[in-house]
Design an enzyme around this catalytic site. Structure first.
Site, PDB file in Angstrom:
ATOM      1  N   GLU A 238       1.323  -1.435   0.165  1.00  0.00           N
ATOM      2  CA  GLU A 238      -0.051   0.244   0.198  1.00  0.00           C
ATOM      3  C   GLU A 238       1.270   1.635   0.224  1.00  0.00           C
ATOM      4  OE1 GLU A 238      -3.053   0.415  -0.895  1.00  0.00           O
ATOM      5  OE2 GLU A 238      -3.742  -1.401   0.354  1.00  0.00           O
ATOM      6  N   HIS A 239       0.343   2.232  -0.892  1.00  0.00           N
ATOM      7  CA  HIS A 239       1.457   3.676  -0.616  1.00  0.00           C
ATOM      8  C   HIS A 239       2.503   3.226  -1.582  1.00  0.00           C
ATOM      9  CE1 HIS A 239      -1.579   6.281   0.370  1.00  0.00           C
ATOM     10  NE2 HIS A 239      -2.281   5.995   1.259  1.00  0.00           N
TER      11      HIS A 239
ATOM     12  N   GLY B  27     -15.820   6.403  -2.361  1.00  0.00           N
ATOM     13  CA  GLY B  27     -14.822   7.006  -1.059  1.00  0.00           C
ATOM     14  C   GLY B  27     -14.376   5.142  -0.100  1.00  0.00           C
TER      15      GLY B  27
ATOM     16  N   GLY C  54     -12.053   2.876  -0.635  1.00  0.00           N
ATOM     17  CA  GLY C  54     -11.114   2.145  -1.019  1.00  0.00           C
ATOM     18  C   GLY C  54     -11.426   1.334  -1.365  1.00  0.00           C
TER      19      GLY C  54
ATOM     20  N   SER D  14     -11.420   1.625  -4.861  1.00  0.00           N
ATOM     21  CA  SER D  14     -11.414   2.246  -6.311  1.00  0.00           C
ATOM     22  C   SER D  14     -12.639   2.465  -7.503  1.00  0.00           C
ATOM     23  CB  SER D  14     -10.054   1.950  -7.083  1.00  0.00           C
ATOM     24  OG  SER D  14      -9.060   3.277  -7.993  1.00  0.00           O
ATOM     25  N   SER D  15     -13.408   3.141  -7.279  1.00  0.00           N
ATOM     26  CA  SER D  15     -14.612   3.236  -7.093  1.00  0.00           C
ATOM     27  C   SER D  15     -14.491   4.103  -9.136  1.00  0.00           C
ATOM     28  CB  SER D  15     -15.343   4.296  -7.263  1.00  0.00           C
ATOM     29  OG  SER D  15     -15.461   5.150  -6.620  1.00  0.00           O
ATOM     30  N   SER D  16     -12.608   5.232  -9.314  1.00  0.00           N
ATOM     31  CA  SER D  16     -12.995   6.120  -9.087  1.00  0.00           C
ATOM     32  C   SER D  16     -11.943   5.798 -10.460  1.00  0.00           C
ATOM     33  CB  SER D  16     -11.521   7.249  -8.941  1.00  0.00           C
ATOM     34  OG  SER D  16     -10.812   6.548  -8.265  1.00  0.00           O
TER      35      SER D  16
ATOM     36  N   ASP E 268      -4.386   0.980  -9.453  1.00  0.00           N
ATOM     37  CA  ASP E 268      -5.869   0.636  -9.224  1.00  0.00           C
ATOM     38  C   ASP E 268      -6.543   0.712 -10.997  1.00  0.00           C
ATOM     39  OD1 ASP E 268      -5.759   1.659  -6.647  1.00  0.00           O
ATOM     40  OD2 ASP E 268      -6.848   3.502  -6.836  1.00  0.00           O
TER      41      ASP E 268
HETATM   42  C1  GLA Z   1      -4.318   4.996  -4.233  1.00  0.00           C
HETATM   43  C2  GLA Z   1      -4.352   4.897  -5.219  1.00  0.00           C
HETATM   44  C3  GLA Z   1      -3.139   4.311  -5.708  1.00  0.00           C
HETATM   45  C4  GLA Z   1      -2.501   4.322  -4.635  1.00  0.00           C
HETATM   46  C5  GLA Z   1      -4.092   3.602  -3.679  1.00  0.00           C
HETATM   47  C6  GLA Z   1      -2.345   2.881  -1.635  1.00  0.00           C
HETATM   48  O1  GLA Z   1      -5.731   3.839  -4.279  1.00  0.00           O
HETATM   49  O2  GLA Z   1      -4.963   5.372  -6.704  1.00  0.00           O
HETATM   50  O3  GLA Z   1      -2.527   4.362  -6.842  1.00  0.00           O
HETATM   51  O4  GLA Z   1      -1.748   4.136  -4.354  1.00  0.00           O
HETATM   52  O5  GLA Z   1      -4.388   4.352  -2.998  1.00  0.00           O
HETATM   53  O6  GLA Z   1      -1.271   2.290  -2.182  1.00  0.00           O
END
Ligand code: GLA
Length: 387
Positions: free
Chosen positions: A34-35, A120, A122, A124-126, A170
């Site tokens: 993550e990150h 929101g 987490g 990744s709907s975007s 994502d």
């Molecule tokens: C969001 C971002 C990803 C990633 C995560 C954290 O989902 O879109 O690129 O950085 O946060 O892992």
């Protein structure tokens, strides 16, 4: 056909003239890593069975007409007038804009979309919104981009109008996901391997804290800036190019006093998380779920204490998971600041875990958490219109 797909199709037929093509564009989970996607790390995401359904058809004009069912909003704009707006409009228009920036002659189209990824959360709907539209436009405009090129286009789209400087994870999972498989993505080379997800009598349970996370709020970009600031110091001090070139946390210690504390903590987390993600792929391939679970808890600890992207609600949910013997591991998932925890839970313990966690969470925060048992799925694809 899925009921959301039916709703999207019916709404399209009521609103527009031409017969559309249908697409499904998935959200994603991330097992670990993550990150670190924007820090040259390794990530282990998978596409899921929740996502966004799109109906799209060319309309022989220069106008783009969108209906966002979940927001109960419409947008009509001429291709030549595309510009940055707000909310969902930014995500779809930014994708179209990326085609324009590539020099593609974008023609008018009609588009209806809706999905089942809580905003929101987490998941990744975007990326699902971006990926579905990019995939549809690639077909409609015959631009012949491959899936990786589309993922990169969607990442640029997210950087541009919404101004979230996200990594590639994502959008990559959205395009490249495969049912029952995890993607081991090397974010430096943007190359991947698949391996089967064998959960051995366990399932993936997401608990939505319902704390609304919006990456656009700026905290995400601040974490990225801290990493860049740390990397600048490490580059000149160690002569390295990337976080993955750093052997271990010991190698960071001589630079501790040369960085702000928060910058150092982010660097420490990133070095540890890159190592954890590599280890995780090894133990997962060996079917060692118990070791994997421990790594998940360690990731949460780092995200909370060092990277500072957790919140009391997520910390509480992870503590609850630790107390349940049927939970193998858990942590916050995605960008953080709210959204879901991801937990690996033994089949026979799932009901008990969900009930206990929901009750304790309500008592503490007066919020009704939601739980989802998710399955992996394929990347963005066209779906058949059945009568
Ligand atoms: C969001 C971002 C990803 C990633 C995560 C954290 O989902 O879109 O690129 O950085 O946060 O892992």
């Amino acid at each position: 056909m899925n009921s959301i797909a039916v709703t999207v199709l019916n709404r399209f037929r009521e609103s527009f003239t031409f017969e559309p093509t249908l697409y499904f564009s998935p959200g994603r989970i991330n097992l670990i890593g993550e990150h670190v996607d924007y820090n040259d790390g390794f990530v282990l995401p998978a596409a899921i069975d929740k996502g966004v359904y799109y109906a799209v058809a060319p309309n022989n004009s220069d106008n783009l007409n969108f209906i966002a069912i979940d927001f109960d909003e419409r947008l009509s704009v001429a291709v030549m007038d595309i510009k940055k707006m707000s909310n969902w409009q930014n995500y779809v228009l930014s994708v179209v804009n990326e085609f324009v920036l590539l020099g593609v002659a974008v023609k008018g189209f009609d588009c209806v979309f809706a999905g089942d990824i809580p905003r929101g959360s987490g998941m990744s709907s975007s990326a699902a919104v971006e990926g579905g539209l990019a995939f549809a436009l690639n077909e409609m405009l015959n631009t012949k981009m491959n899936r990786v090129e589309l993922a990169l286009l969607c990442q640029r789209a997210e950087h541009n109008y919404p101004h979230v400087n996200c990594g590639i994870m994502d959008q990559y999972a959205n395009m490249m996901g495969r049912k029952d498989e995890v993607i081991m993505l090397d974010c430096k080379t943007v190359e991947h391997q698949y391996f089967p997800l064998r959960l051995q009598g366990c399932k993936i349970v997401l608990i939505n804290s319902k704390v609304h996370h919006t990456l656009a709020s700026g905290e995400y970009n601040i974490r990225r800036q801290r990493c860049e600031a740390g990397m600048a110091v490490l580059k000149s001090g160690l002569g390295i190019q990337s976080f993955r070139d750093i052997k271990d946390v010991e190698a960071l210690m001589p630079f501790k006093d040369k960085m702000e504390e928060k910058v150092f903590n982010c660097c420490k987390y990133v070095v540890e998380e890159i190592a954890r993600a590599k280890k995780a792929s090894t133990v997962l391939k060996q079917d060692d779920l118990v070791s994997f679970g421990k790594l998940m808890y360690a990731t949460h600890e780092g995200l909370s204490k060092l990277y500072e992207v957790s919140c009391p609600e997520l910390d509480f949910l992870v503590e609850l998971a630790k107390q349940e013997s049927g939970v193998i591991g858990g942590r916050l998932m995605g960008g953080g600041f709210g959204g879901c925890t991801i937990n690996i839970v033994k089949d026979e313990a799932i009901n008990h875990f969900i009930e206990t966690a929901s009750k304790a969470y309500h008592q503490k925060f007066n919020i009704d958490a939601e739980a989802y048992i998710v399955s992996t799925g394929d990347g963005t694809k066209q779906i058949a219109v059945t009568p």
